[in-house]
Design an enzyme around this catalytic site. Structure first.
Site, PDB file in Angstrom:
ATOM      1  CE  LYS A  28     -16.513 -12.435  -3.159  1.00  0.00           C
ATOM      2  NZ  LYS A  28     -15.175 -12.785  -2.577  1.00  0.00           N
ATOM      3  CB  CYS A  84      -4.631  -0.742  -7.240  1.00  0.00           C
ATOM      4  SG  CYS A  84      -5.630   0.571  -6.588  1.00  0.00           S
ATOM      5  CG  PHE A 135      -5.785  -9.137  -0.621  1.00  0.00           C
ATOM      6  CD1 PHE A 135      -4.830  -8.618   0.248  1.00  0.00           C
ATOM      7  CD2 PHE A 135      -5.410  -9.353  -1.945  1.00  0.00           C
ATOM      8  CE1 PHE A 135      -3.541  -8.323  -0.203  1.00  0.00           C
ATOM      9  CE2 PHE A 135      -4.140  -9.064  -2.396  1.00  0.00           C
ATOM     10  CZ  PHE A 135      -3.199  -8.543  -1.527  1.00  0.00           C
ATOM     11  CB  SER A 164      -6.504  -9.419 -10.543  1.00  0.00           C
ATOM     12  OG  SER A 164      -7.424 -10.475 -10.431  1.00  0.00           O
ATOM     13  CD  GLU A 219      -1.513  -5.624  -9.986  1.00  0.00           C
ATOM     14  OE1 GLU A 219      -2.299  -6.556 -10.267  1.00  0.00           O
ATOM     15  OE2 GLU A 219      -1.873  -4.571  -9.441  1.00  0.00           O
ATOM     16  CD  GLU A 279     -11.984 -15.334  -1.649  1.00  0.00           C
ATOM     17  OE1 GLU A 279     -12.261 -14.113  -1.715  1.00  0.00           O
ATOM     18  OE2 GLU A 279     -11.924 -16.065  -2.655  1.00  0.00           O
ATOM     19  NE  ARG A 280      -6.594 -13.359  -1.308  1.00  0.00           N
ATOM     20  CZ  ARG A 280      -5.758 -13.020  -2.263  1.00  0.00           C
ATOM     21  NH1 ARG A 280      -4.466 -13.171  -2.075  1.00  0.00           N
ATOM     22  NH2 ARG A 280      -6.184 -12.529  -3.398  1.00  0.00           N
TER      23      ARG A 280
END
Ligand code: NAD
Length: 499
Positions: A172, A280, A148, A225, A382, A175-176
């Protein structure tokens, strides 16, 4: 309410009954819904890609590059609208959303050189009358699964090189925040890429598993992640696919006693709290070397944090906006509590922050911990929020050891005026990307991006020449043309050598 659809074979495609709300984190309420695909949707996307790819690969690379140039121009022309939409789904401030798109454009710009990047190697006279040449050929159909936190940059890291070298691609997105990836696919079509060269399938684990398992998909790039990166990597690699899977991070910034402290604090602030820490390559851990450095750094950080402005994405004065979701906000708050319970010193507590008029938004104030130690779970894991942890070290060796032993190894930085210290740090530290007086060392588009240890599974990095290598396979041709004159009649049953 707006529904965000798949983009398959050049068309907007609805599909399946499953849907999920897409929130505006500034308001804490849904602004749209996204359809969630399944194995059938993936099958449809593969069919569209299969149809489009051979002709796209057969087109000469310069013509493909022209499409990519036009794609870049169209994105630039829509920069403002794209940035606002991106910010409204992610929560980052609009100026930062523009940076997200720009870093993707940089990669697009690099792959506009595809004709040059695809050139193979050639040796004339490797043996008597023998020439050897190699060529890079596209793999066919490739896929990308994205997180995201960079909904423009990371899709472009993947789809730009994959498509420029002649593959068809299935993306893909998260979805957020799925709107910008769909718009990218529409713009590529408008730029002249045939329908089916880029397909976007919305969804969650069902779609990810269907992509990873699909026998016609030859390579998958994943960013997200670490646990999911490792899962996707293992499943895809076991099926014989080419995989690159980037994971989470916990980047350290080492501050040496001779550092320009004002400059370092300035850099650390932006890197720790920018994008609400949801990068990240954020800098959530700072390691002052020596007690005097720690005391001076802490005092300056406290002052500087007091000047931070948390605001809505559209506030041009805001340094950062809300985090992405209510669940993520609760998770970050949970880590702050964990730090307290583990005995770290909570210097500034960002919990309970409320933005007037946006009480339902997912805002968090900046948090600062001091005296964090390496055995604490809040240090090892994290957090991915606006939380900065100070871990004190007594020597450069101790600081290098901290970053090197940490399970993640994405990025690291050192602030110093000492060339010898910087050089040994860069050489010794077990982390993939190093900044020397550079807080966010994301490599430029013609180098490549990748972390070590739990930050990266697979051996080739994102973009740069590694991106070209990942999305192509090398074929090497050894050729001999008969000379005029009598045909050779000698037979040999030993392995040919050039001796
Ligand atoms: P995430 O792992 O939750 O999701 C990433 C992708 O995996 C999404 O497309 C999601 O739909 C899919 N997914 C989620 N759960 C899944 C499951 N159980 N099985 C299969 N697929 C699944 O990550 P996120 O929260 O979207 O992004 C934040 C994470 O990404 C952070 O850990 C961050 O450090 C990392 N990240 C890493 C890099 C890098 O280059 N190393 C860059 C950006 C973000």
């Amino acid at each position: 309410m707006r529904t965000i659809l798949h983009h398959i074979g050049g068309q907007a495609v609805d599909g399946g009954a499953r849907r999920q709300p897409v929130f505006d984190p500034n308001l804490g309420r849904p602004q749209a819904e996204v359809v969630l695909g399944d194995a059938d949707t993936v099958e449809r996307a593969v069919a569209a890609a299969r149809q489009a790819q051979p002709a796209w690969a057969a087109m000469n690379p310069q013509r493909r590059a022209r499409v990519m140039f036009e794609f870049k121009r169209l994105i630039e022309a829509e920069m403002d609208t794209l940035a606002e939409r991106l910010a409204s789904e992610h929560g980052k401030v609009v100026s930062d959303a523009r940076g997200d798109i720009q870093r993707g454009l940089d990669v697009l710009e690099f792959v506009c050189g595809a004709p040059h990047l695809l050139k193979g190697e050639h040796t004339v006279g490797a043996g008597p009358g023998i020439d050897v040449y190699s060529m890079r050929q596209p793999l066919g159909i490739c896929a990308g699964i994205t997180p995201f936190n960079f909904p423009a940059m990371i899709p472009l890291w993947m789809l730009a090189p994959a498509i420029a070298v002649g593959n068809a691609f299935i993306l893909k997105p998260s979805e957020r925040d799925p709107s910008v990836p769909v718009r990218l696919a529409e713009l590529l079509l408008e730029a002249g890429a045939p329908a089916g060269v880029l397909n976007v399938v919305q969804g969650d684990k069902l779609v990810v598993d269907a992509l990873v398992d699909h026998p016609e998909i030859k390579a998958i790039s994943f960013v997200g992640s670490s646990d999911i990166a490792q899962y996707v990597y293992g499943r895809g690699a076991a099926a014989g696919k080419r995989m690159q899977c980037m994971g989470g991070a916990k980047n350290h910034g080492v501050v040496m006693p001779d550092a320009d402290l004002d400059q370092a604090v300035n850099d650390i602030l932006g890197a720790a709290y920018g994008s609400a820490g949801e990068r990240c390559m954020a800098l959530p851990v700072v390691v002052p070397v020596g007690e005097a450095t720690a005391a001076a750094l802490r005092a300056r950080l406290v002052d500087a944090i007091a000047g931070l402005r948390v605001g809505v994405s559209t506030d041009p004065e805001a340094h950062y906006g809300p985090v992405v979701s209510a669940a993520h906000k609760a998770r970050v708050e949970g880590y702050i509590q964990l730090g307290v319970d583990e005995g770290a010193e909570l210097v500034i507590d960002g919990r309970g922050f409320q933005l007037q008029g946006h009480e339902e938004g997912y805002f968090l104030g900046p948090t600062l911990f001091d005296r964090v130690t390496s055995d604490m779970r809040s240090y090892q894991e994290e957090i991915f929020g606006p939380v900065l942890q100070v871990v004190r070290a007594q020597s450069l060796e101790e600081a290098v050891g901290l970053a090197s032993r940490h399970p993640y190894g994405n990025g690291v930085a050192i602030f110093t005026r000492d060339g010898e210290a910087a050089r040994s740090f860069a050489t010794d530290v077990e982390v993939g990307m190093v900044g020397i007086n550079v807080p966010i060392p994301v490599p430029v588009s013609y180098h490549s991006f990748g972390g070590w240890k739990r930050s990266g599974f697979g051996d080739l990095n994102q973009y740069g020449m590694d991106g070209v290598r990942f999305y192509t396979r090398t074929k090497t041709v050894t050729q001999r043309w008969p000379r005029s004159g009598p045909a050779a009649t000698d037979q040999s049953f030993v392995i040919p050598t050039m001796a």
